[in-house]
Design a protein around this motif. Structure first.
Motif, PDB file in Angstrom:
ATOM      1  N   TYR A 177     -56.867 -73.387  44.295  1.00 59.67           N
ATOM      2  CA  TYR A 177     -56.702 -72.864  45.647  1.00 59.67           C
ATOM      3  C   TYR A 177     -57.492 -73.713  46.639  1.00 59.67           C
ATOM      4  CZ  TYR A 177     -57.282 -69.804  49.680  1.00 59.67           C
ATOM      5  OH  TYR A 177     -57.308 -69.302  50.946  1.00 59.67           O
ATOM      6  N   ALA A 178     -58.719 -74.068  46.266  1.00 55.96           N
ATOM      7  CA  ALA A 178     -59.564 -74.849  47.171  1.00 55.96           C
ATOM      8  C   ALA A 178     -58.977 -76.228  47.424  1.00 55.96           C
ATOM      9  CB  ALA A 178     -60.974 -74.977  46.592  1.00 55.96           C
ATOM     10  N   GLY A 179     -58.263 -76.761  46.434  1.00 51.04           N
ATOM     11  CA  GLY A 179     -57.728 -78.103  46.592  1.00 51.04           C
ATOM     12  C   GLY A 179     -56.319 -78.134  47.146  1.00 51.04           C
ATOM     13  N   HIS A 187     -64.718 -75.922  52.040  1.00 55.42           N
ATOM     14  CA  HIS A 187     -64.469 -74.934  50.981  1.00 55.42           C
ATOM     15  C   HIS A 187     -63.483 -73.886  51.479  1.00 55.42           C
ATOM     16  CE1 HIS A 187     -65.357 -72.651  47.303  1.00 55.42           C
ATOM     17  NE2 HIS A 187     -65.197 -71.587  48.062  1.00 55.42           N
ATOM     18  N   ALA A 188     -62.444 -73.654  50.706  1.00 54.99           N
ATOM     19  CA  ALA A 188     -61.425 -72.677  51.085  1.00 54.99           C
ATOM     20  C   ALA A 188     -61.676 -71.354  50.371  1.00 54.99           C
ATOM     21  CB  ALA A 188     -60.033 -73.210  50.744  1.00 54.99           C
ATOM     22  N   PHE A 189     -62.237 -70.392  51.094  1.00 59.95           N
ATOM     23  CA  PHE A 189     -62.379 -69.043  50.560  1.00 59.95           C
ATOM     24  C   PHE A 189     -61.024 -68.338  50.648  1.00 59.95           C
ATOM     25  CE2 PHE A 189     -66.705 -69.955  52.117  1.00 59.95           C
ATOM     26  CZ  PHE A 189     -67.459 -69.598  51.008  1.00 59.95           C
ATOM     27  N   ALA A 190     -60.779 -67.423  49.731  1.00 59.10           N
ATOM     28  CA  ALA A 190     -59.532 -66.653  49.781  1.00 59.10           C
ATOM     29  C   ALA A 190     -59.600 -65.573  50.852  1.00 59.10           C
ATOM     30  CB  ALA A 190     -59.248 -66.021  48.419  1.00 59.10           C
ATOM     31  N   PHE A 220     -66.698 -69.005  43.897  1.00 58.02           N
ATOM     32  CA  PHE A 220     -66.923 -68.262  45.144  1.00 58.02           C
ATOM     33  C   PHE A 220     -65.605 -68.129  45.906  1.00 58.02           C
ATOM     34  CE2 PHE A 220     -71.083 -69.941  44.071  1.00 58.02           C
ATOM     35  CZ  PHE A 220     -71.939 -68.880  44.355  1.00 58.02           C
ATOM     36  N   THR A 221     -64.937 -67.011  45.696  1.00 61.17           N
ATOM     37  CA  THR A 221     -63.624 -66.772  46.280  1.00 61.17           C
ATOM     38  C   THR A 221     -63.714 -66.023  47.604  1.00 61.17           C
ATOM     39  OG1 THR A 221     -62.729 -66.623  44.039  1.00 61.17           O
ATOM     40  CG2 THR A 221     -61.339 -65.800  45.818  1.00 61.17           C
ATOM     41  N   LEU A 222     -64.739 -65.194  47.761  1.00 59.28           N
ATOM     42  CA  LEU A 222     -64.904 -64.349  48.942  1.00 59.28           C
ATOM     43  C   LEU A 222     -66.156 -64.770  49.705  1.00 59.28           C
ATOM     44  CD1 LEU A 222     -64.539 -60.927  47.062  1.00 59.28           C
ATOM     45  CD2 LEU A 222     -62.675 -62.312  47.995  1.00 59.28           C
ATOM     46  N   CYS A 223     -66.198 -64.418  51.000  1.00 57.24           N
ATOM     47  CA  CYS A 223     -67.432 -64.666  51.742  1.00 57.24           C
ATOM     48  C   CYS A 223     -67.640 -63.625  52.832  1.00 57.24           C
ATOM     49  CB  CYS A 223     -67.452 -66.067  52.352  1.00 57.24           C
ATOM     50  SG  CYS A 223     -66.395 -66.298  53.788  1.00 57.24           S
ATOM     51  N   HIS A 224     -68.903 -63.429  53.177  1.00 56.26           N
ATOM     52  CA  HIS A 224     -69.296 -62.630  54.340  1.00 56.26           C
ATOM     53  C   HIS A 224     -69.692 -63.599  55.442  1.00 56.26           C
ATOM     54  CE1 HIS A 224     -70.242 -58.435  52.435  1.00 56.26           C
ATOM     55  NE2 HIS A 224     -68.963 -58.770  52.396  1.00 56.26           N
TER      56      HIS A 224
END
Length: 304
Positions: free
Chosen positions: A53-55, A271-274, A240-244
């Protein structure tokens, strides 16, 4: 979640989880979702998927909100507050309690407003003692990520962190069967050596199954602990798929997004978070904080 120094309030908030009204009919209905829906909604099921997903071609970044930010307003007027969040451009919700409202009512409302409900935080005692309720709630609400959110100071030791890893590994097996994943949300204490001399964040990353357990990086708390988020994102790709998304002033104070110094654009470009969830632990004006953060993400960072 949690204030800079107040670790008692989350305990009170999370006790609400024990008062859920379980909707068996709703659970059965969601368990019978079509394979087509499951395929389209299914989260990354392995570290390699997440890395892919990130790539891959970057998807549009959607404005989400951790509802802990507006907890005082939800307690007074749950659905009215969600209406205002919708007006502020929020389209994804991460839950932190359901305020004794039947889950089917909440899910029906969210569907009618177009809210996605990809994630939820569950208290440590529910994770440890009643994992089946975590699963039941996730199924009923259509969550894809079941997040371990916080740990009180008296439990911040090597033994407990290993217990968390074991618990998440076990729960992740059943979660995967229902198109869900388990995740861990950090504060700053995970970046300080525990009683064994190990960084808890490293212990959690290395003792959990990288194919089933994800992490939710809280950008404020990571920076507040003295670390560059990209260090961890690059060292543990696909985890690390999610972020705040919340900001930090030069003095270390929590700020609405765009009112501090965290270089969000540089982080998101690399970085691509979902999923991205706006949060502020203790805003003076919760709705105004949400509106400020939401506007910044749209106008300055290209979120939709």
């Amino acid at each position: 979640m949690g204030g800079l120094s107040n670790h008692d309030e989350p305990k009170k908030i999370y006790k609400r989880y024990r008062n859920y009204t379980w909707c068996a009919q709703c659970v059965r209905r969601l368990l019978c979702r079509t394979k087509k829906q499951e395929k389209s909604d299914k989260p990354m099921s392995s570290a390699s998927d997440a890395a892919g997903y990130a790539g891959a071609k970057r998807k549009a970044m959607v404005r989400g909100l951790q509802l802990y930010t507006v907890r005082s307003l939800l307690a007074e007027d749950f659905f009215g507050t969600l209406d205002k969040l919708h007006d502020a451009g929020i389209s994804e919700l991460e839950f932190a309690g359901y305020y004794d409202i039947p889950l089917d009512e909440i899910k029906s409302y969210c569907d009618s407003k177009g809210f996605k409900t990809p994630s939820a935080h569950f208290s440590p005692d529910i994770f440890f003692d009643e994992p089946e309720k975590v699963l039941e709630t996730g199924i009923a609400m259509g969550h894809r990520y079941l997040v371990f959110p916080w740990l009180p100071p008296e439990m911040q030791n090597a033994a407990t962190f290993s217990r968390i890893a074991k618990t998440m590994n076990e729960l992740s097996v059943e979660a995967e069967k229902n198109q869900m994943m388990v995740a861990y949300h950090n504060h700053d204490f995970e970046f300080k050596p525990d009683d064994s001399g190990t960084l808890p964040i490293k212990r959690l990353l290395e003792e959990t199954d990288s194919n089933r357990v994800q992490f939710e990086m809280d950008l404020y708390w990571t920076v507040h602990a003295g670390y560059d988020p990209l260090k961890w994102l690059k060292e543990y790709p696909g985890r690390f798929t999610l972020c705040h998304v919340k900001d930090r002033s030069a003095e270390g104070l929590m700020r609405s997004v765009g009112q501090g110094e965290i270089p969000f654009k540089g982080i998101f470009n690399q970085h691509a978070f979902a999923h991205h969830f706006i949060e502020h632990d203790n805003p003076e004006n919760p709705l105004e904080s949400v509106r400020t953060s939401s506007s910044h993400l749209k106008e300055e960072l290209g979120f939709i």
